[in-house]
Write a protein that holds these residues in place. Structure first.
Motif, PDB file in Angstrom:
ATOM      1  N   LEU A 127       1.316  -1.084   0.020  1.00 64.45           N
ATOM      2  CA  LEU A 127       0.408   0.129   0.584  1.00 64.45           C
ATOM      3  C   LEU A 127       0.825   0.789  -0.360  1.00 64.45           C
ATOM      4  O   LEU A 127       0.156   2.064  -0.222  1.00 64.45           O
ATOM      5  CB  LEU A 127      -1.261   0.258   1.217  1.00 64.45           C
ATOM      6  N   ALA A 167       1.567   1.928  -3.558  1.00 65.85           N
ATOM      7  CA  ALA A 167       0.343   2.705  -4.171  1.00 65.85           C
ATOM      8  C   ALA A 167       0.050   3.727  -3.474  1.00 65.85           C
ATOM      9  O   ALA A 167      -0.475   4.694  -4.372  1.00 65.85           O
ATOM     10  CB  ALA A 167       0.287   1.541  -3.758  1.00 65.85           C
ATOM     11  N   VAL A 216      -6.760   4.084  -4.394  1.00 62.56           N
ATOM     12  CA  VAL A 216      -6.396   3.060  -5.303  1.00 62.56           C
ATOM     13  C   VAL A 216      -7.190   2.881  -6.144  1.00 62.56           C
ATOM     14  O   VAL A 216      -6.971   2.524  -7.230  1.00 62.56           O
ATOM     15  CB  VAL A 216      -5.270   1.871  -4.236  1.00 62.56           C
ATOM     16  N   SER A 227      -2.169   7.478 -11.106  1.00 61.22           N
ATOM     17  CA  SER A 227      -2.883   6.407 -10.209  1.00 61.22           C
ATOM     18  C   SER A 227      -3.425   5.180 -10.697  1.00 61.22           C
ATOM     19  O   SER A 227      -4.464   4.599  -9.910  1.00 61.22           O
ATOM     20  CB  SER A 227      -4.586   7.508 -10.064  1.00 61.22           C
ATOM     21  N   ALA A 259      -1.404   2.160  -9.959  1.00 59.55           N
ATOM     22  CA  ALA A 259      -1.609   1.851  -8.549  1.00 59.55           C
ATOM     23  C   ALA A 259      -2.943   0.605  -8.623  1.00 59.55           C
ATOM     24  O   ALA A 259      -1.925  -0.297  -7.535  1.00 59.55           O
ATOM     25  CB  ALA A 259      -1.967   3.433  -7.430  1.00 59.55           C
ATOM     26  N   PRO A 260      -3.314   0.634  -8.950  1.00 60.23           N
ATOM     27  CA  PRO A 260      -4.113  -0.727  -8.534  1.00 60.23           C
ATOM     28  C   PRO A 260      -3.547  -1.898  -8.837  1.00 60.23           C
ATOM     29  O   PRO A 260      -3.745  -2.953  -8.241  1.00 60.23           O
ATOM     30  CB  PRO A 260      -5.375  -0.505  -9.314  1.00 60.23           C
ATOM     31  N   VAL A 292      -0.583  -2.716  -8.344  1.00 58.55           N
ATOM     32  CA  VAL A 292       0.380  -2.828  -6.947  1.00 58.55           C
ATOM     33  C   VAL A 292      -0.552  -4.046  -6.450  1.00 58.55           C
ATOM     34  O   VAL A 292       0.831  -4.922  -5.630  1.00 58.55           O
ATOM     35  CB  VAL A 292       0.743  -1.417  -6.311  1.00 58.55           C
ATOM     36  N   LEU A 293      -1.758  -3.605  -6.880  1.00 57.70           N
ATOM     37  CA  LEU A 293      -2.045  -5.073  -5.532  1.00 57.70           C
ATOM     38  C   LEU A 293      -2.443  -5.759  -6.148  1.00 57.70           C
ATOM     39  O   LEU A 293      -2.655  -7.020  -5.143  1.00 57.70           O
ATOM     40  CB  LEU A 293      -4.082  -4.536  -5.822  1.00 57.70           C
TER      41      LEU A 293
END
Length: 252
Positions: free
Chosen positions: A45, A48, A115, A191, A194-195, A197-198
């Motif tokens: 996180l 992210a 995120v 942005s 960023a998702p 990374v999950l």
């Protein structure tokens, strides 16, 4: 960590925690809960978060980014403070089985909703699906901490409440009419990345490379001067009986 027999069964929080663990063990394999709990890991996180803040900054939402970063930093500091109080001095709330705010739950509550806003899927952005997905993941991360024995119910609830206090004003600011920059429904490319990374939650090594718990323990021991950290069972040790008072009556 199991509690001594004398301390078990006396609080509603402890009973709820055991029920959650039992239901989870009966219906779901452990690796699923490990993956879910990784979604609250600082190892995932924080990178992210850096992408989200970069996206907000480059999109012209610098005031929103600054306030959000400040509020999140204060919440993280409070979380570390509660943990250090327990690790270093044994200060907690035995009645609530509370030894410190859940960091995974706090980070999931404050960071995941932002995120997920970057997912470039218009259908998800409309109709309330995005808030529902965010709330579902945040709830799942908190439950996973209880299921895996990392936190009690009260510690997870504290993380939810503290995280909500941070993220709700930020989400409201993003939903307000754009007064400082381009439309807020079109996130910056950072942005949108960023998702992704999950997805590293599927890889345990990538999701746990930051030893945050160890650092918290070391900080607590350094400040308190203790040789070993307090553990949860210390919170529930029965009080020592009061020493017997000598009799003052005259001996016949």
């Amino acid at each position: 960590m199991s509690l001594p027999a004398a301390a078990q069964g006396y609080t509603g929080a402890s009973l709820l925690q055991r029920n959650i663990t039992f239901m989870a063990d009966a219906s779901s394999p452990l690796p699923v809960w490990q993956i879910i709990t990784h979604l609250g890991s600082s190892s995932l996180l924080l990178p992210a978060l850096a992408l989200v803040l970069s996206g907000l900054w480059e999109a012209g939402l610098r005031g929103v980014a600054r306030r959000y970063a400040l509020h999140l930093a204060l919440a993280v500091a409070l979380t570390v403070f509660t943990k250090c109080l327990f690790f270093g001095w044994g200060i907690g709330i035995a009645a609530l089985d509370f030894t410190g705010v859940s960091g995974h739950t706090l980070l999931a509550t404050t960071i995941l909703p932002l995120v997920l806003r970057g997912i470039p899927w218009p259908a998800l952005q409309r109709g309330g699906w995005l808030p529902a997905l965010s709330a579902g993941l945040v709830l799942a991360v908190g439950v996973s901490r209880v299921v895996l024995g990392a936190h009690s119910v009260s510690e997870v609830v504290a993380g939810w409440l503290l995280g909500t206090a941070v993220v709700v004003p930020t989400l409201r600011a993003l939903q307000a009419p754009a007064a400082e920059g381009p439309p807020r429904l079109l996130p910056h490319w950072a942005s949108k990345v960023a998702p992704l990374v999950l997805l590293l939650a599927l890889h345990s090594t990538s999701a746990t490379y930051l030893p945050t718990h160890s650092l918290e323990v070391r900080l607590a021991l350094l400040v308190s001067g203790q040789g070993k950290p307090f553990a949860r069972h210390h919170l529930h040790r029965p009080a020592a009986p009061a020493p017997a008072q000598p009799s003052t009556s005259a001996t016949p």
